[in-house]
Design a protein around this motif. Structure first.
Motif, PDB file in Angstrom:
ATOM      1  N   LEU A 210      -4.514   5.059   0.303  1.00 43.65           N
ATOM      2  CA  LEU A 210      -4.593   4.655  -1.105  1.00 43.65           C
ATOM      3  C   LEU A 210      -5.906   5.098  -1.727  1.00 43.65           C
ATOM      4  O   LEU A 210      -5.943   5.568  -2.866  1.00 43.65           O
ATOM      5  CB  LEU A 210      -4.451   3.141  -1.222  1.00 43.65           C
ATOM      6  N   GLY A 211      -6.993   4.968  -0.976  1.00 46.26           N
ATOM      7  CA  GLY A 211      -8.291   5.390  -1.481  1.00 46.26           C
ATOM      8  C   GLY A 211      -8.311   6.875  -1.800  1.00 46.26           C
ATOM      9  O   GLY A 211      -8.814   7.297  -2.851  1.00 46.26           O
ATOM     10  N   ALA A 237       2.452  -7.210  -2.104  1.00 46.13           N
ATOM     11  CA  ALA A 237       2.956  -5.999  -2.751  1.00 46.13           C
ATOM     12  C   ALA A 237       2.038  -5.494  -3.850  1.00 46.13           C
ATOM     13  O   ALA A 237       2.290  -4.449  -4.451  1.00 46.13           O
ATOM     14  CB  ALA A 237       4.346  -6.272  -3.332  1.00 46.13           C
ATOM     15  N   ASP A 238       0.951  -6.221  -4.126  1.00 46.23           N
ATOM     16  CA  ASP A 238       0.051  -5.870  -5.223  1.00 46.23           C
ATOM     17  C   ASP A 238      -1.171  -5.107  -4.734  1.00 46.23           C
ATOM     18  O   ASP A 238      -1.688  -5.379  -3.643  1.00 46.23           O
ATOM     19  CB  ASP A 238      -0.402  -7.134  -5.960  1.00 46.23           C
ATOM     20  N   THR A 239      -1.638  -4.185  -5.558  1.00 47.34           N
ATOM     21  CA  THR A 239      -2.832  -3.399  -5.259  1.00 47.34           C
ATOM     22  C   THR A 239      -3.851  -3.616  -6.371  1.00 47.34           C
ATOM     23  O   THR A 239      -3.505  -3.560  -7.554  1.00 47.34           O
ATOM     24  CB  THR A 239      -2.503  -1.897  -5.159  1.00 47.34           C
ATOM     25  N   PHE A 240      -5.094  -3.868  -5.997  1.00 47.35           N
ATOM     26  CA  PHE A 240      -6.169  -4.093  -6.960  1.00 47.35           C
ATOM     27  C   PHE A 240      -7.232  -3.006  -6.795  1.00 47.35           C
ATOM     28  O   PHE A 240      -7.710  -2.766  -5.683  1.00 47.35           O
ATOM     29  CB  PHE A 240      -6.794  -5.475  -6.757  1.00 47.35           C
ATOM     30  N   VAL A 263      -7.373   6.686 -17.456  1.00 45.69           N
ATOM     31  CA  VAL A 263      -7.478   6.617 -15.994  1.00 45.69           C
ATOM     32  C   VAL A 263      -6.622   5.463 -15.457  1.00 45.69           C
ATOM     33  O   VAL A 263      -5.882   5.619 -14.478  1.00 45.69           O
ATOM     34  CB  VAL A 263      -8.947   6.441 -15.559  1.00 45.69           C
ATOM     35  N   GLU A 264      -6.706   4.305 -16.103  1.00 40.71           N
ATOM     36  CA  GLU A 264      -5.920   3.151 -15.680  1.00 40.71           C
ATOM     37  C   GLU A 264      -4.420   3.445 -15.739  1.00 40.71           C
ATOM     38  O   GLU A 264      -3.674   3.129 -14.803  1.00 40.71           O
ATOM     39  CB  GLU A 264      -6.244   1.952 -16.564  1.00 40.71           C
ATOM     40  N   ALA A 265      -3.982   4.055 -16.845  1.00 34.29           N
ATOM     41  CA  ALA A 265      -2.556   4.346 -17.018  1.00 34.29           C
ATOM     42  C   ALA A 265      -2.073   5.344 -15.966  1.00 34.29           C
ATOM     43  O   ALA A 265      -0.958   5.217 -15.439  1.00 34.29           O
ATOM     44  CB  ALA A 265      -2.311   4.897 -18.417  1.00 34.29           C
ATOM     45  N   LEU A 266      -2.898   6.339 -15.644  1.00 35.75           N
ATOM     46  CA  LEU A 266      -2.523   7.355 -14.658  1.00 35.75           C
ATOM     47  C   LEU A 266      -2.345   6.728 -13.280  1.00 35.75           C
ATOM     48  O   LEU A 266      -1.360   7.022 -12.575  1.00 35.75           O
ATOM     49  CB  LEU A 266      -3.595   8.449 -14.606  1.00 35.75           C
ATOM     50  N   ILE A 267      -3.272   5.858 -12.894  1.00 32.28           N
ATOM     51  CA  ILE A 267      -3.186   5.211 -11.582  1.00 32.28           C
ATOM     52  C   ILE A 267      -1.984   4.288 -11.512  1.00 32.28           C
ATOM     53  O   ILE A 267      -1.226   4.288 -10.530  1.00 32.28           O
ATOM     54  CB  ILE A 267      -4.483   4.431 -11.281  1.00 32.28           C
ATOM     55  N   CYS A 268      -1.763   3.493 -12.566  1.00 34.45           N
ATOM     56  CA  CYS A 268      -0.637   2.551 -12.584  1.00 34.45           C
ATOM     57  C   CYS A 268       0.711   3.273 -12.596  1.00 34.45           C
ATOM     58  O   CYS A 268       1.718   2.731 -12.121  1.00 34.45           O
ATOM     59  CB  CYS A 268      -0.739   1.628 -13.797  1.00 34.45           C
ATOM     60  N   VAL A 276      -5.700  -2.336 -12.363  1.00 36.34           N
ATOM     61  CA  VAL A 276      -6.860  -1.443 -12.336  1.00 36.34           C
ATOM     62  C   VAL A 276      -7.909  -1.886 -13.356  1.00 36.34           C
ATOM     63  O   VAL A 276      -7.582  -2.213 -14.492  1.00 36.34           O
ATOM     64  CB  VAL A 276      -6.439   0.011 -12.647  1.00 36.34           C
ATOM     65  N   GLN A 277      -9.153  -1.866 -12.932  1.00 35.72           N
ATOM     66  CA  GLN A 277     -10.273  -2.131 -13.835  1.00 35.72           C
ATOM     67  C   GLN A 277     -11.247  -0.952 -13.749  1.00 35.72           C
ATOM     68  O   GLN A 277     -11.752  -0.649 -12.666  1.00 35.72           O
ATOM     69  CB  GLN A 277     -10.987  -3.433 -13.465  1.00 35.72           C
TER      70      GLN A 277
END
Length: 284
Positions: A210-211, A237-240, A263-268, A276-277
């Motif tokens: 994931l990293g 099931a959640d990723t932070f 960036v947040e939208a791309l990762i999500c 994502v923060q």
């Protein structure tokens, strides 16, 4: 989503009840340690299936005042408990098998029912493990994946017991106890892998894959000049994800804010159930 997870977990409980009872009856009637070890294995699978059923009911509850990151880790805790149950199974199987081999009390009665219960177990285990794996991957559920792992290990262990029964049918009765030891080895290996994953999540270890995936996604955004302090954690099931990006120092706050949202939208978009923060700083 919650209904499908609960449904597949509930069916697994029913399957485990049937298999445990069937194996226990035939194991007692024939005296087969291989089948009795499978009955105990299925009995603990039943406990694990019940734990899984309740954990998936809780894990999808939204965050509240006491659980700011949701209830997802209940699935990982459930997987750890299942691992402990599997290890307990192995201790009993190894003890009983070694005792029988050392005392020479290896004689068992092989009947048609011995084969029927093992073959039936394999058929049900194949069906349940496939259904559980499918839903586990769909919703990234470690609890369901652990349950699927239980049923899939039953397939291999039942196959080992089947070989032991065939050998016993030809007078090689010690093969039944040896088969039981084979079951224990299989279960121990799987338990270690499952337990290690559960502990890693509970300790907030960052999954390497994931990293690397998140790093590649951030690098694909040309407006991001540099990034650091990337932190990834998983809970059920959640990723932070938290990260700090550097942008052109000539940009105003709105421009920098828009890029952080990009960036947040791309990762999500690439990682399901992801929170994502993104913190932004001017590049000096």
């Amino acid at each position: 989503m919650e209904k499908e997870k609960k449904r597949v977990a509930g069916i697994s409980v029913i399957a485990a009840v049937f298999l445990t009872g069937f194996k226990l009856i035939i194991g007692i009637l024939t005296g087969s340690l291989g089948i009795l070890s499978e009955a105990l294995h299925s009995g603990l699978d039943l406990v694990a299936a019940v734990i899984t059923y309740f954990s998936v009911r809780i894990s999808d509850r939204p965050a509240d005042k006491k659980h700011h990151f949701g209830h997802g880790k209940i699935e990982n805790f459930s997987a750890l408990i299942e691992t402990i149950l599997l290890v307990i199974t192995c201790v009993w199987i190894v003890y009983e098998a070694v005792n029988r081999l050392s005392t020479g009390k290896t004689h068992i009665e092989v009947t048609a029912w011995s084969y029927i219960v093992v073959v039936t177990s394999i058929v049900i285990d194949v069906s349940r493990s496939r259904a559980l794996y499918k839903v586990a991957r769909k919703y990234n559920s470690q609890a369901l994946e652990a349950d699927a792992l239980h049923f899939s290990t039953d397939i291999w262990s039942s196959a080992v017991v089947l070989v032991g029964l065939i050998c016993a049918n030809f007078g090689v009765y010690a093969a039944d106890s040896v088969a039981a030891l084979g079951v224990a080895v299989i279960v121990l290996v799987i338990s270690y892998r499952l337990g290690r994953r559960a502990v890693n999540v509970l300790l907030d270890s960052s999954p390497d894959h994931l990293g690397n995936e998140v790093s590649s996604l951030i690098k694909s955004v040309p407006e991001v000049l540099f990034f650091h302090d990337l932190k990834v954690r998983v809970a059920g099931a959640d990723t932070f994800i938290n990260v700090t990006i550097h942008v052109d120092k000539a940009w105003n706050i709105k421009q920098a804010h828009d890029i952080s949202h990009k960036v947040e939208a791309l990762i999500c978009e690439k990682i399901e159930r992801c929170e994502v923060q993104v913190h932004y700083e001017p590049e000096e």
